[in-house]
Design a protein around this motif. Structure first.
Motif, PDB file in Angstrom:
ATOM      1  N   ASN A 180     -20.141   7.904 -12.566  1.00 14.80           N
ATOM      2  CA  ASN A 180     -19.592   8.426 -13.791  1.00 14.80           C
ATOM      3  C   ASN A 180     -18.799   9.692 -13.491  1.00 14.80           C
ATOM      4  N   ILE A 181     -17.489   9.568 -13.518  1.00 10.99           N
ATOM      5  CA  ILE A 181     -16.633  10.689 -13.138  1.00 10.99           C
ATOM      6  C   ILE A 181     -16.348  11.539 -14.368  1.00 10.99           C
ATOM      7  N   ASP A 182     -16.503  12.818 -14.182  1.00  9.18           N
ATOM      8  CA  ASP A 182     -16.356  13.756 -15.293  1.00  9.18           C
ATOM      9  C   ASP A 182     -14.912  13.813 -15.817  1.00  9.18           C
ATOM     10  N   ASP A 183     -14.801  14.054 -17.118  1.00 10.23           N
ATOM     11  CA  ASP A 183     -13.482  14.203 -17.758  1.00 10.23           C
ATOM     12  C   ASP A 183     -12.601  15.213 -17.034  1.00 10.23           C
ATOM     13  N   SER A 184     -13.221  16.306 -16.596  1.00 16.13           N
ATOM     14  CA  SER A 184     -12.444  17.375 -15.959  1.00 16.13           C
ATOM     15  C   SER A 184     -11.805  16.893 -14.655  1.00 16.13           C
ATOM     16  N   VAL A 185     -12.482  15.963 -13.990  1.00 18.08           N
ATOM     17  CA  VAL A 185     -11.929  15.407 -12.747  1.00 18.08           C
ATOM     18  C   VAL A 185     -10.691  14.571 -13.058  1.00 18.08           C
ATOM     19  N   LYS A 230      -7.123   7.724 -19.141  1.00 18.82           N
ATOM     20  CA  LYS A 230      -7.576   7.451 -20.506  1.00 18.82           C
ATOM     21  C   LYS A 230      -8.761   6.487 -20.529  1.00 18.82           C
ATOM     22  N   LYS A 231      -8.690   5.476 -19.696  1.00 18.31           N
ATOM     23  CA  LYS A 231      -9.747   4.455 -19.678  1.00 18.31           C
ATOM     24  C   LYS A 231     -10.795   4.692 -18.591  1.00 18.31           C
ATOM     25  N   LYS A 232     -10.651   5.789 -17.880  1.00 17.05           N
ATOM     26  CA  LYS A 232     -11.601   6.143 -16.816  1.00 17.05           C
ATOM     27  C   LYS A 232     -11.805   4.992 -15.834  1.00 17.05           C
ATOM     28  N   LEU A 233     -10.715   4.470 -15.359  1.00 20.03           N
ATOM     29  CA  LEU A 233     -10.779   3.275 -14.524  1.00 20.03           C
ATOM     30  C   LEU A 233     -11.392   3.513 -13.151  1.00 20.03           C
ATOM     31  N   LYS A 281       0.813  -1.219   0.000  1.00 18.00           N
ATOM     32  CA  LYS A 281       0.000   0.000   0.000  1.00 18.00           C
ATOM     33  C   LYS A 281       0.849   1.272   0.000  1.00 18.00           C
ATOM     34  N   LYS A 282       1.951   1.225   0.752  1.00 15.39           N
ATOM     35  CA  LYS A 282       2.813   2.411   0.885  1.00 15.39           C
ATOM     36  C   LYS A 282       3.373   2.900  -0.432  1.00 15.39           C
ATOM     37  N   GLN A 283       3.548   1.971  -1.387  1.00 17.46           N
ATOM     38  CA  GLN A 283       4.162   2.351  -2.661  1.00 17.46           C
ATOM     39  C   GLN A 283       3.138   2.853  -3.674  1.00 17.46           C
ATOM     40  N   LEU A 284       1.878   2.784  -3.296  1.00 14.26           N
ATOM     41  CA  LEU A 284       0.832   3.175  -4.232  1.00 14.26           C
ATOM     42  C   LEU A 284       0.291   4.562  -3.895  1.00 14.26           C
ATOM     43  N   LEU A 285      -0.280   5.188  -4.898  1.00 12.25           N
ATOM     44  CA  LEU A 285      -0.979   6.446  -4.670  1.00 12.25           C
ATOM     45  C   LEU A 285      -2.433   6.117  -4.323  1.00 12.25           C
ATOM     46  N   ARG A 286      -3.009   6.908  -3.455  1.00 12.41           N
ATOM     47  CA  ARG A 286      -4.406   6.697  -3.104  1.00 12.41           C
ATOM     48  C   ARG A 286      -5.255   7.802  -3.722  1.00 12.41           C
ATOM     49  N   VAL A 287      -6.331   7.367  -4.349  1.00  9.25           N
ATOM     50  CA  VAL A 287      -7.321   8.312  -4.848  1.00  9.25           C
ATOM     51  C   VAL A 287      -8.561   8.097  -4.002  1.00  9.25           C
ATOM     52  N   VAL A 288      -9.140   9.160  -3.528  1.00  7.02           N
ATOM     53  CA  VAL A 288     -10.245   9.035  -2.586  1.00  7.02           C
ATOM     54  C   VAL A 288     -11.522   9.675  -3.123  1.00  7.02           C
ATOM     55  N   LYS A 289     -12.630   9.047  -2.764  1.00  9.58           N
ATOM     56  CA  LYS A 289     -13.932   9.677  -2.981  1.00  9.58           C
ATOM     57  C   LYS A 289     -14.385  10.179  -1.622  1.00  9.58           C
ATOM     58  N   THR A 290     -14.407  11.468  -1.469  1.00  5.84           N
ATOM     59  CA  THR A 290     -14.745  12.051  -0.172  1.00  5.84           C
ATOM     60  C   THR A 290     -16.232  11.846   0.124  1.00  5.84           C
ATOM     61  N   PRO A 291     -16.616  11.988   1.392  1.00  6.30           N
ATOM     62  CA  PRO A 291     -18.053  11.880   1.720  1.00  6.30           C
ATOM     63  C   PRO A 291     -18.912  12.891   0.943  1.00  6.30           C
ATOM     64  N   GLN A 292     -18.279  13.938   0.427  1.00  8.52           N
ATOM     65  CA  GLN A 292     -19.000  14.927  -0.398  1.00  8.52           C
ATOM     66  C   GLN A 292     -19.086  14.496  -1.864  1.00  8.52           C
ATOM     67  N   GLY A 293     -18.476  13.357  -2.185  1.00  6.47           N
ATOM     68  CA  GLY A 293     -18.547  12.851  -3.552  1.00  6.47           C
ATOM     69  C   GLY A 293     -17.480  13.397  -4.469  1.00  6.47           C
ATOM     70  N   GLU A 294     -16.475  14.020  -3.876  1.00  3.68           N
ATOM     71  CA  GLU A 294     -15.394  14.602  -4.662  1.00  3.68           C
ATOM     72  C   GLU A 294     -14.290  13.558  -4.848  1.00  3.68           C
ATOM     73  N   ILE A 295     -13.727  13.488  -6.058  1.00 11.48           N
ATOM     74  CA  ILE A 295     -12.647  12.557  -6.334  1.00 11.48           C
ATOM     75  C   ILE A 295     -11.349  13.327  -6.360  1.00 11.48           C
ATOM     76  N   LYS A 296     -10.393  12.898  -5.534  1.00  9.68           N
ATOM     77  CA  LYS A 296      -9.111  13.608  -5.561  1.00  9.68           C
ATOM     78  C   LYS A 296      -7.963  12.701  -5.153  1.00  9.68           C
ATOM     79  N   LEU A 297      -6.765  13.182  -5.472  1.00 12.68           N
ATOM     80  CA  LEU A 297      -5.554  12.486  -5.069  1.00 12.68           C
ATOM     81  C   LEU A 297      -5.379  12.704  -3.573  1.00 12.68           C
ATOM     82  N   ASP A 298      -5.196  11.615  -2.850  1.00 13.18           N
ATOM     83  CA  ASP A 298      -5.050  11.696  -1.399  1.00 13.18           C
ATOM     84  C   ASP A 298      -3.572  11.612  -1.040  1.00 13.18           C
ATOM     85  N   SER A 299      -2.949  12.751  -0.886  1.00 11.40           N
ATOM     86  CA  SER A 299      -1.501  12.755  -0.660  1.00 11.40           C
ATOM     87  C   SER A 299      -1.141  12.270   0.742  1.00 11.40           C
TER      88      SER A 299
END
Ligand SMILES: [Zn+2]
Length: 88
Positions: free
Chosen positions: A69-74, A58-61, A17-35
């Motif tokens: 459905n996460i927006d392109d801008s995100v 590219k593949k919207k994984l 886990k330590k070597q991976l980046l975490r992307v989080v969906k916040t309780p507000q529904g926001e998708i972001k990089l969790d540093s």
């Protein structure tokens, strides 16, 4: 002690886990990089490699992981955040 293992959403390789980046969906529904790796919400993991990050965008994984459905801008912003983090 057992090392927590997570699977990259792009290449599907299980890794510490330590070597991976975490992307989080916040309780507000926001998708972001969790540093911090500890932000509240549901997380998805991805290798700290440009190849995997670009594939995910590219593949919207993350759509499947977060069941939405996460927006392109995100995705564009995630890629920008990743690039910024890499420079630091
Ligand atoms: Zn990967």
């Amino acid at each position: 002690m057992k090392v927590p293992i997570r699977t990259c959403v792009a290449c599907r390789q299980p890794q510490p886990k330590k070597q991976l980046l975490r992307v989080v969906k916040t309780p507000q529904g926001e998708i972001k990089l969790d540093s911090t790796g500890r932000a509240n919400g549901r997380g998805a993991y991805i290798c700290n490699r440009a190849q995997c990050v670009q594939d995910a965008v590219k593949k919207k994984l993350f759509n499947r992981n977060f069941k939405m459905n996460i927006d392109d801008s995100v995705y564009t912003r995630l890629l920008e955040e990743y690039n910024e983090q890499k420079q630091n």
